[in-house]
Each structure stands twice: as C-alpha cells, then as structure tokens.
Design an enzyme around this catalytic site. Structure first.
Site, PDB file in Angstrom:
ATOM      1  N   CYS A 122       0.801  -1.235   0.000  1.00 52.37           N
ATOM      2  CA  CYS A 122       0.000   0.000   0.000  1.00 52.37           C
ATOM      3  C   CYS A 122       0.830   1.279   0.000  1.00 52.37           C
ATOM      4  O   CYS A 122       0.373   2.305  -0.495  1.00 52.37           O
ATOM      5  CB  CYS A 122      -1.009  -0.009   1.131  1.00 52.37           C
ATOM      6  N   LYS A 195      -5.467  -8.889  11.805  1.00 55.87           N
ATOM      7  CA  LYS A 195      -5.442  -7.454  11.545  1.00 55.87           C
ATOM      8  C   LYS A 195      -6.834  -7.023  11.104  1.00 55.87           C
ATOM      9  O   LYS A 195      -7.369  -7.523  10.118  1.00 55.87           O
ATOM     10  CB  LYS A 195      -4.415  -7.140  10.458  1.00 55.87           C
ATOM     11  N   LYS A 248      -3.792  -6.636  15.832  1.00 56.55           N
ATOM     12  CA  LYS A 248      -3.723  -5.210  15.500  1.00 56.55           C
ATOM     13  C   LYS A 248      -5.094  -4.689  15.135  1.00 56.55           C
ATOM     14  O   LYS A 248      -5.760  -5.336  14.328  1.00 56.55           O
ATOM     15  CB  LYS A 248      -2.770  -5.054  14.320  1.00 56.55           C
TER      16      LYS A 248
HETATM   17  C1  PBG Z   1       0.012  -1.370   5.949  1.00 56.97           C
HETATM   18  C2  PBG Z   1      -0.074  -1.065   7.388  1.00 56.97           C
HETATM   19  C3  PBG Z   1      -0.990  -0.239   8.055  1.00 56.97           C
HETATM   20  C4  PBG Z   1      -0.578  -0.210   9.379  1.00 56.97           C
HETATM   21  C5  PBG Z   1       0.541  -1.025   9.495  1.00 56.97           C
HETATM   22  N1  PBG Z   1       0.825  -1.549   8.260  1.00 56.97           N
HETATM   23  C6  PBG Z   1      -2.138   0.539   7.555  1.00 56.97           C
HETATM   24  C7  PBG Z   1      -3.303  -0.107   6.965  1.00 56.97           C
HETATM   25  O1  PBG Z   1      -3.444  -1.328   6.940  1.00 56.97           O
HETATM   26  O2  PBG Z   1      -4.126   0.653   6.456  1.00 56.97           O
HETATM   27  C8  PBG Z   1      -1.231   0.602  10.468  1.00 56.97           C
HETATM   28  C9  PBG Z   1      -0.328   1.039  11.570  1.00 56.97           C
HETATM   29  C10 PBG Z   1      -0.837   2.174  12.392  1.00 56.97           C
HETATM   30  O3  PBG Z   1      -1.975   2.655  12.243  1.00 56.97           O
HETATM   31  O4  PBG Z   1      -0.072   2.609  13.265  1.00 56.97           O
HETATM   32  N2  PBG Z   1      -0.773  -2.422   5.510  1.00 56.97           N
HETATM   33 ZN    ZN Z   2      -0.997  -2.363   3.289  1.00 54.55          ZN
END
Ligand code: PBG
Ligand code: ZN
Length: 323
Positions: A122, A195, A248
């Site tokens: 991303c 996640k 997460k």
């Molecule tokens: C990328 C990623 C994200 C986070 C960690 N790796 C963002 C998302 O999935 O949109 C979020 C970390 C944070 O909010 O501190 N995939």
């Molecule tokens: Zn991502």
C-alpha cells in the site's frame, strides 16, 4: 473467610509493597518502534497527527536508530514511503528501493538493532491498496507473488524479521517458500495475522501516504466484530510457517490477544496503532488526561493481555523510564 478478616488493601499500602505483588511489568525488551522512511537527505519531518513522530530520510533514520538502541529498545519496524508509486507497487521489491536502502544503512551502522520490515504494497501502489487491482477487487494470488518478492528483497537487504501486513490468503506460505529457496531459511516471519479493518489507522495513512484512492480494506482485513475468525487466521498463519503472530490494533482487541495467548505458544505481538497513540496525545494536549500515565496504562494492559512484543510509537520515550 471474607471481610473483615480479608482486606485486599493490605498489600497496596506502599509503593514497595505494590512493587512486590505486581504481576506484570513493561520491559524495554518488549518494545518495537515503528519508523517511517522517506526519500531525500537531512529530512526529519513531523507527522502532524502523531506528536513526537517523524518521517526520516535514510541518513536521519540511522541517527534515530542509534538513539533508539542507546535507549535500550531492541528493535524497530520500517515503513518505506517512496516518491514514485505505480499500479503494481514496483518500489516495494526494488533493489535499492527506499526500504532496502534504509535496512542496509541501519544494519551497517547499528548492527545489533533488530530490524523488522513491514511487508505490504500500500505504501508503493498509486491506488493505495495492499495488493494488485484486478477489475474492481484486490486480487489475492497475484498480490501474494509480489508480496513474497518484497519479503525476499528485504531479507536480501539484511532485514532480521519480515512482517507481512497485507492480509492476503496464503502469503505466509509463499514467503516461507521463497525465502527458503534463496537461502534465507533463518529469517523469521512475524505475521500480522489478526489485523482488523480499523478506523484507528488514520494517522498512519497520513504518515505512510497509503490511504486507498477508492473503496476501503474491508474485503481483506478482518471485520471488527469477529473473534473466532481471528483464531482461525492465526492458526492458518502458524500452519503456513509464521514464527510469531500479531494482533492489530491493540486496545480494542485485547480479547483477541488474550484468546491467542491461551491458544498458542509462539511469541505474540500487539500493535498499539497510530490512532491509539494520537488519541492519548490529543486528550493530553487539551489537559483532559495525563498523557504519560495513560500511555503506560495502555501499554501495560497489552502486556497483561498476553503480548510478548508491543509495537508502539512511544517506545523510545518510555524506554528511559523502564528497567
Ligand atoms: C500497511 C499497514 C498499516 C498499518 C501497518 N501496516 C495501515 C493499513 O493497513 O491501512 C497501520 C499502523 C498504524 O496505524 O499505526 N498495511
Ligand atoms: Zn498495506
């Protein structure tokens, strides 16, 4: 035998007594500091929604990592933010890409610091999704191939641990196979296994420039109401070869973390994400809470729920106050 014979307050009377019956303690070894790396030189750019957090160029991230190591924090996790983005996220696995250069610089100058890398597309795609777009969806299997190549390129640059955060199915197995085939059988995989599609990633997306240009991530990240499904996700990633698992965000998902602690023997990580960090700072700036105490309370709750590792933007700040 209850009150008045039993008095719970007896062992809370002084700080020394409280210390003797304290069940959980935060330790510096628990902490992992997330770091954002951008192109350029001498760059140290504050992230407005995350007080105390910066985006660093490679030279500056090395300086920061020296301080992190001096503070006793054993590990960082890197998020590369390239200038150039395209549909397939070409920068993600480019030899000499932003993340690869950061890994090389840190490992050559702060060799004992454990360098983890977030493996996702991303930050590198122009559409901001974590995988490749086919039609109007994020395609699973073609994304997995790109993600595995990215993990390999991080390992080749010297990463100590790779951490896939994309939530595609089968990516851990694909990474394990590709890493092993290239002689990186000693490189561990920390899987962002549970996640959730969370509102708490807002400030991160500003820092990483990874807001999806259309739609959202609900078709690949987990639905917040689901608990049993999180155990399935984690079990699958272990079967695919993950060495450690992550939950997460952290505080809204402490039940998931406690479930995982009961169910699995592997190291567990929890990510106290950007929005969780930002909320504490925002309330503290208004004088509504004691930010330092609220942060420590949040982090110890994560430990109490069962985390071995805590990813937190406060790692360097609080390390000085810990054993
Ligand atoms: C990328 C990623 C994200 C986070 C960690 N790796 C963002 C998302 O999935 O949109 C979020 C970390 C944070 O909010 O501190 N995939
Ligand atoms: Zn991502």
């Amino acid at each position: 035998m209850t009150f008045p014979r039993t008095r719970m307050r007896r062992l809370r009377r002084t700080e020394a007594l409280r210390g003797m019956v304290r069940e959980n303690r935060l330790h510096r070894d628990d902490l992992i500091l997330p770091l954002f790396v951008v192109e350029g030189e001498g760059v140290r750019q504050p992230v407005s929604s995350m007080p105390g957090v910066h985006r660093f160029s490679v030279d500056q991230v090395v300086t920061e990592c020296k301080e992190v190591a001096d503070a006793g924090v054993p590990s960082v996790i890197l998020f590369g933010v390239p200038d150039e983005k395209d549909a397939r996220g070409s920068g993600a696995d480019a030899a000499g890409g932003i993340t690869q250069r950061a890994i090389e610089a840190i490992k050559s100058q702060v060799p004992d610091l454990v360098v983890m890398t977030d493996v996702c597309l991303c930050e590198y795609t122009d559409h901001g999704h974590c995988g490749l777009i086919e039609g109007d969806t994020v395609s699973n299997d073609s994304s997995v191939a790109r993600l595995a190549a990215t993990a390999l390129s991080h390992a080749q640059a010297g990463a100590d641990i790779v951490a896939p955060s994309d939530m595609m199915d089968g990516r851990v197995a694909a990474m394990r196979t590709l890493l092993d085939d290239h002689g990186f059988e000693e490189t561990p995989i920390l899987s962002y296994a549970a996640k959730f599609a969370s509102a708490y990633y807002g400030p991160f997306r500003e820092a990483a420039e990874s807001t999806p240009a259309f739609g959202d991530r609900r078709a690949y990240q987990m639905d917040p109401p689901n608990r049993r499904e999180a155990l399935r996700e984690m079990r699958l990633d272990l079967e695919e070869g993950a060495d450690a698992l992550m939950v997460k965000p952290a505080l809204p998902y402490l039940d998931i973390l406690a479930d995982a602690r009961r169910e699995f023997d592997v190291p567990l990580a929890a990510y106290h994400v950007s929005g969780e960090y930002a909320m504490i700072h925002a309330a503290a700036e208004r004088g509504w809470i004691d930010g330092e105490r609220a942060m420590e309370e949040a982090l110890i709750s994560i430990k109490r729920a069962g985390a071995d590792w805590i990813l937190t933007y406060a790692a360097k700040d609080i390390a000085g106050k810990l054993a």
